[in-house]
Design a protein around this motif. Structure first.
Motif, short mmCIF file in Angstrom:
data_model
loop_
_atom_site.label_atom_id
_atom_site.label_comp_id
_atom_site.label_asym_id
_atom_site.label_seq_id
_atom_site.Cartn_x
_atom_site.Cartn_y
_atom_site.Cartn_z
N MET A 24 0.84 -1.21 0.11
CA MET A 24 0.00 -0.02 0.23
C MET A 24 1.05 1.37 -0.01
O MET A 24 1.32 1.48 0.94
CB MET A 24 -1.00 0.05 1.34
N LEU A 25 0.90 1.76 -1.10
CA LEU A 25 1.55 3.11 -1.17
C LEU A 25 0.83 4.26 -0.47
O LEU A 25 -0.39 4.31 -0.62
CB LEU A 25 1.97 3.48 -2.61
N ALA A 26 1.56 5.27 -0.07
CA ALA A 26 0.78 6.19 0.66
C ALA A 26 0.09 7.26 -0.43
O ALA A 26 0.53 7.34 -1.66
CB ALA A 26 1.72 7.23 1.29
N PRO A 27 -1.16 7.48 -0.27
CA PRO A 27 -1.95 8.12 -1.34
C PRO A 27 -1.45 9.66 -1.59
O PRO A 27 -1.63 10.18 -2.56
CB PRO A 27 -3.56 8.24 -0.72
N ALA A 28 -0.73 9.94 -0.48
CA ALA A 28 -0.23 11.68 -0.71
C ALA A 28 0.66 12.04 0.38
O ALA A 28 1.12 11.10 1.02
CB ALA A 28 -1.55 12.69 -0.65
#
Length: 148
Positions: free
Chosen positions: A11-15
């Motif tokens: 899960m990559l950070a959304p922002a």
């Protein structure tokens, strides 16, 4: 040859704080950082004492929210993720930007500045006139803040 990175998150950070959230109509201005401690990304800034200056200290003249800048030079002892004193600060006075919530916030609630965090509680906090939360989030969550 050495492997620099061989594991990746699912899960990559959304922002990140100070990231412009989308391509909606927006405006950008710049001012010079007057604060000796610098100004973090994704926080409200106000008109400073000098011509073309800005400060993190709340006052009646809100300029907007600081936009993150990934290419700033950093000298020994300086902190990352902030504009240093005398840096040219990119500011978003109109649009949608990611910030860190200073408490649990609600989608559509007006935004206020405590001087150290952005919240949706009035109290003695400084109103970020016409800015509102564009997403619900918990304390310390990344949330969208908008002015349309």
């Amino acid at each position: 040859m050495a492997v620099n990175q061989d594991t990746y998150t699912d899960m990559l950070a959304p922002a990140y704080a100070g990231m412009v959230a989308n391509g909606e109509t927006s405006n950008r201005i710049s001012r010079t950082c007057e604060d000796s401690a610098g100004i973090p990304f994704g926080v409200p800034v106000y008109r400073g004492a000098g011509d073309h200056g800005c400060t993190r200290t709340p006052n009646a003249f809100l300029l907007g929210i600081t936009i993150a800048h990934e290419a700033l030079g950093l000298l020994t002892g300086q902190t990352v993720d902030r504009y240093q004193q005398y840096d040219n600060v990119a500011i978003l006075p109109l649009g949608v930007i990611w910030v860190v919530a200073g408490e649990a916030v609600t989608d559509g609630a007006p935004a206020y500045d405590t001087g150290s965090a952005i919240v949706d509680t009035v109290g003695s906090n400084t109103a970020l006139t016409d800015w509102q939360f564009d997403i619900t989030g918990a304390n310390a969550d990344l949330v969208k803040l908008s002015r349309r």
